[in-house]
Motif scaffolding. Sequence first.
Motif, short mmCIF file in Angstrom:
data_model
loop_
_atom_site.label_atom_id
_atom_site.label_comp_id
_atom_site.label_asym_id
_atom_site.label_seq_id
_atom_site.Cartn_x
_atom_site.Cartn_y
_atom_site.Cartn_z
N ALA A 180 0.82 -1.21 0.00
CA ALA A 180 0.00 0.00 0.00
C ALA A 180 0.86 1.26 0.00
O ALA A 180 0.61 2.20 -0.76
N THR A 181 1.88 1.28 0.85
CA THR A 181 2.73 2.48 0.93
C THR A 181 3.58 2.63 -0.33
O THR A 181 3.81 3.75 -0.80
N GLY A 182 4.04 1.50 -0.89
CA GLY A 182 4.82 1.57 -2.12
C GLY A 182 3.99 2.07 -3.28
O GLY A 182 4.46 2.86 -4.11
N ALA A 183 2.73 1.63 -3.34
CA ALA A 183 1.84 2.11 -4.40
C ALA A 183 1.59 3.61 -4.26
O ALA A 183 1.57 4.35 -5.25
N GLY A 184 1.41 4.05 -3.01
CA GLY A 184 1.23 5.49 -2.79
C GLY A 184 2.45 6.28 -3.19
O GLY A 184 2.34 7.41 -3.70
N LEU A 185 3.62 5.69 -3.00
CA LEU A 185 4.88 6.37 -3.33
C LEU A 185 4.99 6.64 -4.83
O LEU A 185 5.54 7.67 -5.25
N ILE A 186 4.45 5.73 -5.65
CA ILE A 186 4.56 5.91 -7.10
C ILE A 186 3.25 6.39 -7.72
O ILE A 186 3.09 6.37 -8.94
N GLY A 187 2.31 6.79 -6.87
CA GLY A 187 1.08 7.40 -7.37
C GLY A 187 -0.02 6.44 -7.76
O GLY A 187 -0.95 6.83 -8.47
N LEU A 188 0.04 5.19 -7.30
CA LEU A 188 -1.01 4.21 -7.61
C LEU A 188 -1.95 4.05 -6.42
O LEU A 188 -1.69 4.57 -5.33
N SER A 189 -3.03 3.33 -6.63
CA SER A 189 -4.00 3.09 -5.57
C SER A 189 -3.39 2.21 -4.47
O SER A 189 -2.85 1.14 -4.77
N PRO A 190 -3.47 2.64 -3.21
CA PRO A 190 -2.96 1.81 -2.11
C PRO A 190 -3.63 0.43 -2.07
O PRO A 190 -2.98 -0.57 -1.77
N PHE A 191 -4.92 0.38 -2.37
CA PHE A 191 -5.64 -0.90 -2.35
C PHE A 191 -5.08 -1.86 -3.40
O PHE A 191 -4.94 -3.05 -3.16
N LEU A 192 -4.71 -1.31 -4.57
CA LEU A 192 -4.12 -2.13 -5.62
C LEU A 192 -2.78 -2.69 -5.17
O LEU A 192 -2.50 -3.89 -5.32
N GLY A 193 -1.94 -1.83 -4.61
CA GLY A 193 -0.64 -2.28 -4.14
C GLY A 193 -0.76 -3.30 -3.04
O GLY A 193 -0.03 -4.31 -3.01
#
Length: 272
Positions: free
Chosen positions: A48-61
Amino acid sequence: MFDYEFMRNAFYACTIVGIVSGAVGYFLVLRGQTFAGHALSHVGFPGATGAGLIGLSPFLGLTVFTVAAGIGIGLLGERAHRDVAIGIVLTLSLGLGLLFLHFYTAFASQATNVLFGNVLGISLRTVIVLAVLAVAILVALLLIARPLLFASLQPELAEARGVPLTLVSTLFMVLVAVATSEAVQIVGVLLVFALMVAPAATALRLTSGVGAGVLTSIALAVIIAWISLTLAFLTDWPTSFWITALGAAAYVVSGMVRRPSVRETQSADAGP
């Protein structure tokens, strides 16, 4: 209470997640894989945090990371030192999550929601996504239910009869991973145990049949979620707290009226 859209969405989400968590959680507890399920929720944090870092949905990550971890745990099967490996991955995952959060401090508020859940902030669109995933999980669980139950109660005999234990275990852990991603929306990665394990463990104490156990687990998960939402609305205390408190209370009370479990019934039937 139901005049507010966010409360209606919260009840929809809790109902959906409660049904899935109750069904999947029952088999998770029956198989003795609660620690693996606990680890999956933590693995989702860096996703979740990695997805947020690159601008993606936290739920997806979160979902991608938990599914990948679920496949890995399933492939480990019953090998020795599995719990040690899972424990190491669990702690590493939390460390990675904190590292990603360090590089993207703007995600801090969302990270709190990932850690502890925020059911009152769920939108109708998210409810629809949860419903679609829930249907897929339940259909898949129904398809593998017979070999999964056989492999859970009598793994040696199941393997001798040709049941592919590793495949069944892997498929089940993928379902657990997706169910965990759903439950995180309600209680967060740190407290997902409460919704997936407490109702299921309570149901195992109260019932001696698989069908009754699954239905009881689902009913308990949904009822606990509903009561928790109501209490959160009335007291302004976190919903996650009420879910964990009520889940623990149900488990303690069930110990006073405990019946023979499915495993004990199977052992008695297989005895001399």
